[in-house]
Design a protein around this motif. Structure first.
Motif, PDB file in Angstrom:
ATOM      1  N   THR A 288       3.835  -9.470  14.259  1.00  9.57           N
ATOM      2  CA  THR A 288       2.789 -10.792  14.072  1.00  9.57           C
ATOM      3  C   THR A 288       2.143 -10.331  12.776  1.00  9.57           C
ATOM      4  N   ILE A 289       0.675 -10.295  13.010  1.00  5.65           N
ATOM      5  CA  ILE A 289      -0.220 -10.127  11.872  1.00  5.65           C
ATOM      6  C   ILE A 289      -0.262  -8.538  11.431  1.00  5.65           C
ATOM      7  N   TRP A 290       0.510  -7.614  11.981  1.00  5.21           N
ATOM      8  CA  TRP A 290       0.618  -6.484  11.768  1.00  5.21           C
ATOM      9  C   TRP A 290       1.364  -6.170  10.329  1.00  5.21           C
ATOM     10  N   ALA A 291       2.243  -7.401   9.733  1.00  6.88           N
ATOM     11  CA  ALA A 291       2.758  -7.137   8.703  1.00  6.88           C
ATOM     12  C   ALA A 291       1.958  -7.426   7.302  1.00  6.88           C
ATOM     13  N   ALA A 292       0.699  -8.093   7.744  1.00  8.96           N
ATOM     14  CA  ALA A 292      -0.113  -8.372   6.656  1.00  8.96           C
ATOM     15  C   ALA A 292      -0.678  -7.090   6.318  1.00  8.96           C
ATOM     16  N   GLY A 293      -0.922  -6.073   7.297  1.00  8.13           N
ATOM     17  CA  GLY A 293      -1.446  -4.949   6.674  1.00  8.13           C
ATOM     18  C   GLY A 293      -0.634  -4.291   5.550  1.00  8.13           C
ATOM     19  N   THR A 294       0.782  -4.643   5.666  1.00 13.71           N
ATOM     20  CA  THR A 294       1.498  -3.845   4.572  1.00 13.71           C
ATOM     21  C   THR A 294       1.291  -4.386   3.315  1.00 13.71           C
ATOM     22  N   VAL A 295       1.199  -6.063   3.110  1.00 12.46           N
ATOM     23  CA  VAL A 295       0.786  -6.561   1.996  1.00 12.46           C
ATOM     24  C   VAL A 295      -0.458  -6.004   1.445  1.00 12.46           C
ATOM     25  N   LEU A 296      -1.578  -5.780   2.491  1.00 12.41           N
ATOM     26  CA  LEU A 296      -2.853  -5.508   1.830  1.00 12.41           C
ATOM     27  C   LEU A 296      -2.918  -4.052   1.401  1.00 12.41           C
ATOM     28  N   GLY A 297      -1.983  -3.283   1.885  1.00 12.59           N
ATOM     29  CA  GLY A 297      -1.837  -1.836   1.427  1.00 12.59           C
ATOM     30  C   GLY A 297      -1.272  -1.777  -0.093  1.00 12.59           C
ATOM     31  N   PHE A 298      -0.336  -2.734  -0.068  1.00 11.89           N
ATOM     32  CA  PHE A 298       0.502  -2.937  -1.715  1.00 11.89           C
ATOM     33  C   PHE A 298      -0.684  -3.414  -2.523  1.00 11.89           C
ATOM     34  N   ALA A 299      -1.272  -4.384  -2.123  1.00 12.74           N
ATOM     35  CA  ALA A 299      -2.493  -4.735  -2.946  1.00 12.74           C
ATOM     36  C   ALA A 299      -3.419  -3.708  -3.529  1.00 12.74           C
ATOM     37  N   ALA A 300      -3.859  -2.798  -2.588  1.00 12.55           N
ATOM     38  CA  ALA A 300      -4.694  -1.969  -2.790  1.00 12.55           C
ATOM     39  C   ALA A 300      -4.373  -0.931  -3.571  1.00 12.55           C
ATOM     40  N   LYS A 301      -3.205  -0.499  -3.512  1.00 12.09           N
ATOM     41  CA  LYS A 301      -2.398   0.369  -4.096  1.00 12.09           C
ATOM     42  C   LYS A 301      -1.927   0.008  -5.600  1.00 12.09           C
ATOM     43  N   GLY A 302      -1.453  -1.106  -5.811  1.00 14.85           N
ATOM     44  CA  GLY A 302      -0.899  -1.525  -7.159  1.00 14.85           C
ATOM     45  C   GLY A 302      -1.614  -2.771  -7.892  1.00 14.85           C
TER      46      GLY A 302
ATOM     47  N   ASN B 140       6.320 -21.287   9.557  1.00 15.91           N
ATOM     48  CA  ASN B 140       6.747 -20.200   8.738  1.00 15.91           C
ATOM     49  C   ASN B 140       6.161 -20.352   7.150  1.00 15.91           C
ATOM     50  N   VAL B 141       6.339 -21.121   6.641  1.00 17.81           N
ATOM     51  CA  VAL B 141       6.087 -21.596   5.293  1.00 17.81           C
ATOM     52  C   VAL B 141       4.411 -21.387   5.042  1.00 17.81           C
ATOM     53  N   HIS B 142       3.701 -22.014   6.418  1.00 16.92           N
ATOM     54  CA  HIS B 142       2.317 -22.158   6.323  1.00 16.92           C
ATOM     55  C   HIS B 142       1.824 -20.367   6.205  1.00 16.92           C
ATOM     56  N   ASN B 143       2.504 -19.564   7.208  1.00 18.31           N
ATOM     57  CA  ASN B 143       2.163 -18.172   7.114  1.00 18.31           C
ATOM     58  C   ASN B 143       2.438 -17.406   6.019  1.00 18.31           C
ATOM     59  N   ILE B 144       3.438 -17.836   5.241  1.00 15.30           N
ATOM     60  CA  ILE B 144       3.920 -17.038   4.156  1.00 15.30           C
ATOM     61  C   ILE B 144       3.145 -17.360   3.039  1.00 15.30           C
ATOM     62  N   VAL B 145       2.600 -18.518   3.080  1.00 16.34           N
ATOM     63  CA  VAL B 145       1.464 -18.901   1.948  1.00 16.34           C
ATOM     64  C   VAL B 145       0.305 -18.302   2.150  1.00 16.34           C
ATOM     65  N   LEU B 146      -0.244 -18.216   3.378  1.00 17.61           N
ATOM     66  CA  LEU B 146      -1.541 -17.718   3.774  1.00 17.61           C
ATOM     67  C   LEU B 146      -1.537 -16.146   3.313  1.00 17.61           C
ATOM     68  N   LEU B 147      -0.169 -15.463   3.602  1.00 17.73           N
ATOM     69  CA  LEU B 147      -0.266 -13.872   3.237  1.00 17.73           C
ATOM     70  C   LEU B 147      -0.040 -13.786   1.952  1.00 17.73           C
TER      71      LEU B 147
ATOM     72  N   GLY C 180       4.861  -9.499  -0.223  1.00 17.19           N
ATOM     73  CA  GLY C 180       4.573 -10.753   0.624  1.00 17.19           C
ATOM     74  C   GLY C 180       5.830 -11.655   0.565  1.00 17.19           C
ATOM     75  N   ALA C 181       6.593 -11.624  -0.710  1.00 14.89           N
ATOM     76  CA  ALA C 181       7.931 -12.363  -0.773  1.00 14.89           C
ATOM     77  C   ALA C 181       8.845 -11.803   0.201  1.00 14.89           C
ATOM     78  N   VAL C 182       8.898 -10.469   0.163  1.00 12.49           N
ATOM     79  CA  VAL C 182       9.803  -9.836   0.675  1.00 12.49           C
ATOM     80  C   VAL C 182       9.854 -10.276   2.516  1.00 12.49           C
ATOM     81  N   ILE C 183       8.573  -9.962   2.775  1.00  9.50           N
ATOM     82  CA  ILE C 183       8.320 -10.466   4.168  1.00  9.50           C
ATOM     83  C   ILE C 183       8.654 -12.124   4.632  1.00  9.50           C
ATOM     84  N   GLY C 184       8.154 -12.881   3.402  1.00 13.44           N
ATOM     85  CA  GLY C 184       8.401 -14.184   3.786  1.00 13.44           C
ATOM     86  C   GLY C 184       9.830 -14.523   3.901  1.00 13.44           C
ATOM     87  N   VAL C 185      10.662 -13.950   2.837  1.00 12.96           N
ATOM     88  CA  VAL C 185      12.137 -14.208   2.847  1.00 12.96           C
ATOM     89  C   VAL C 185      12.599 -13.635   4.235  1.00 12.96           C
ATOM     90  N   ALA C 186      12.306 -12.682   4.642  1.00 13.08           N
ATOM     91  CA  ALA C 186      12.833 -12.110   6.089  1.00 13.08           C
ATOM     92  C   ALA C 186      12.345 -12.889   7.248  1.00 13.08           C
TER      93      ALA C 186
END
Length: 424
Positions: free
Chosen positions: A119-133, A160-167, A142-148
């Motif tokens: 669920t929303i745990w995957a958003a933490g991964t995207v936030l980690g990438f954002a803070a790092k780079g 799905n599309v709504h959640n991906i856009v928000l992410l 976020g695109a990789v998670i969206g494709v998955a």
């Protein structure tokens, strides 16, 4: 110079130590978010695992997710520990959970918009990438998670599309803010370094003006006088003239270095003066002061009083912090020196000390010829920094004010005001 190096080093060390100060709160927030998101995902699975086709596989995945989240909590709380390898494994675990959701959940639940295992745990991964780079790695993850999500769990549905856009929007926004924060912090670091270098240069300029430049000017004048009085029959006059010329050249070179101008051309020395005064042996114009306690400003100013200079001060000690009293006394000494050098042999001067509850004010007034408006600016551009550095610069560094009033034929008045809690 060592003092300045320590000052510059302390500023640089403070900047280096606080280099991640803007980012650290965000990293800690991401670490807390991952733990809370894990709890939320686990509660949802506990309430719905009986409806899954393969609930055991889900429990195995959550076991791995719990272990990894707890093990990487410290890494996600610190930017140095959170490497790209850590983020890569985190992304792999999130994509694995999304793909497993399509295999372990029932098709009916998936078609009705059931959430994925993380669920929303995957958003933490995207936030980690954002803070790092920044926003670009955040958009990529976020695109990789969206494709998955689209390929492994339900296809391109509205949810799905709504959640991906928000992410993607959240990740890119956080990444862009982080990039702006880093740029601002780098600009602040450079500004602090420039300020430290400028303050150190001004301090050195004051010290050079109070010691080396005055000694060189004296040597130049005395050399010219002795050369003129020795006559042409001996080599002593030539040596004195050469000594005065060398002192004048070195004085001009030092003034050029202090003002950032080009160095004047210098000729090779014909004599090596062995008995030239060493500026390092000159007495400290600020006088002795105890850094650990207050100093009596009146006692420091008495050295300037003579038959031409009258000192008027309160009968009780005028106490200031030791370094501040020394700097203020040195500024008064520079003003008195200007009176002796420029006001004429018959000019008199008066030093008035006013002890107020919040500040100490010292006024230096003479009855000399004064100077025309704009004269100070011309002197500063020519490298004569007695007023701008030795007087005004010292007082400004103490958090005070320095005002000069003059007109041709009306003398000069210098008013120095320093707060009692001087910030040196």
């Amino acid at each position: 110079m060592a003092e300045g190096a320590r000052a510059g080093g302390s500023v640089g060390g403070a900047v280096a130590a606080g280099g991640m100060s803007v980012e650290l709160p965000l990293w800690k927030a991401i670490s807390y978010f991952r733990v809370l998101a894990l709890c939320y995902a686990l509660l949802r699975y506990v309430n719905s695992y009986l409806h899954f086709l393969h609930p055991v596989a889900g429990w195995i995945y959550f076991g791995a997710l719990i272990l990894w989240t707890l093990a990487s909590t410290r890494a996600f709380a610190n930017p140095q520990r959170c490497s790209w390898y850590v983020l890569g494994f985190d992304l792999t675990l999130a994509v694995t959970g999304i793909v497993m959701s399509g295999m372990t959940d029932s098709p009916a639940r998936i078609s009705h918009g059931a959430p994925t295992l993380p669920t929303i745990w995957a958003a933490g991964t995207v936030l980690g990438f954002a803070a790092k780079g920044g926003w670009r790695p955040a958009a990529a993850s976020g695109a990789v998670i969206g494709v998955a999500n689209i390929l492994g769990h339900g296809g391109p549905t509205g949810d799905n599309v709504h959640n991906i856009v928000l992410l993607l929007v959240a990740g890119c926004a956080i990444g862009y803010v982080i990039e702006l924060a880093r740029a601002s912090e780098a600009t602040l670091t450079r500004a602090l370094q420039v300020e430290a270098a400028t303050r150190e240069r001004e301090r050195l300029s004051r010290d050079i003006h109070d010691g080396v430049l005055q000694v060189l000017a004296l040597v130049q004048r005395r050399g010219a006088e002795l050369a003129g009085g020795s006559g042409g029959g001996s080599g002593g006059g030539t040596d004195f003239a050469e000594l005065g010329r060398l002192a004048g050249e070195q004085e001009r070179a030092l003034r050029a270095l202090m003002t950032g101008g080009p160095l004047p051309a210098q000729r090779q020395s014909a004599v090596e003066p062995a008995d030239a005064p060493d500026p390092a042996d000159a007495p400290d114009p600020a006088g002795p002061s105890d850094p650990a306690g207050p100093s009596d400003l009146t006692a420091l100013l008495r050295r300037y009083a003579d038959e031409r200079i009258t000192l008027s001060a309160p009968g009780t000690p005028v106490l200031l912090p030791g370094p501040a009293a020394g700097e203020l006394a040195a500024a008064v000494g520079a003003a008195v020196d200007n009176v002796r050098r420029h006001a004429g042999e018959s000019a008199r001067a008066w030093i008035l000390v006013e002890d107020e509850p919040e500040a100490v004010t010292v006024s230096i007034r003479d009855d000399g010829p004064g100077f025309a408006p704009g004269r100070l600016g011309e002197a500063e551009r020519a490298g004569r920094l007695g007023v701008s550095q030795s007087i005004r610069g010292r007082v400004l560094d103490l958090g005070g004010t320095a005002e000069l009033y003059s007109a041709p034929g009306e003398g000069v008045e210098v008013e120095l005001r320093v707060p009692r809690k001087a910030s040196r």
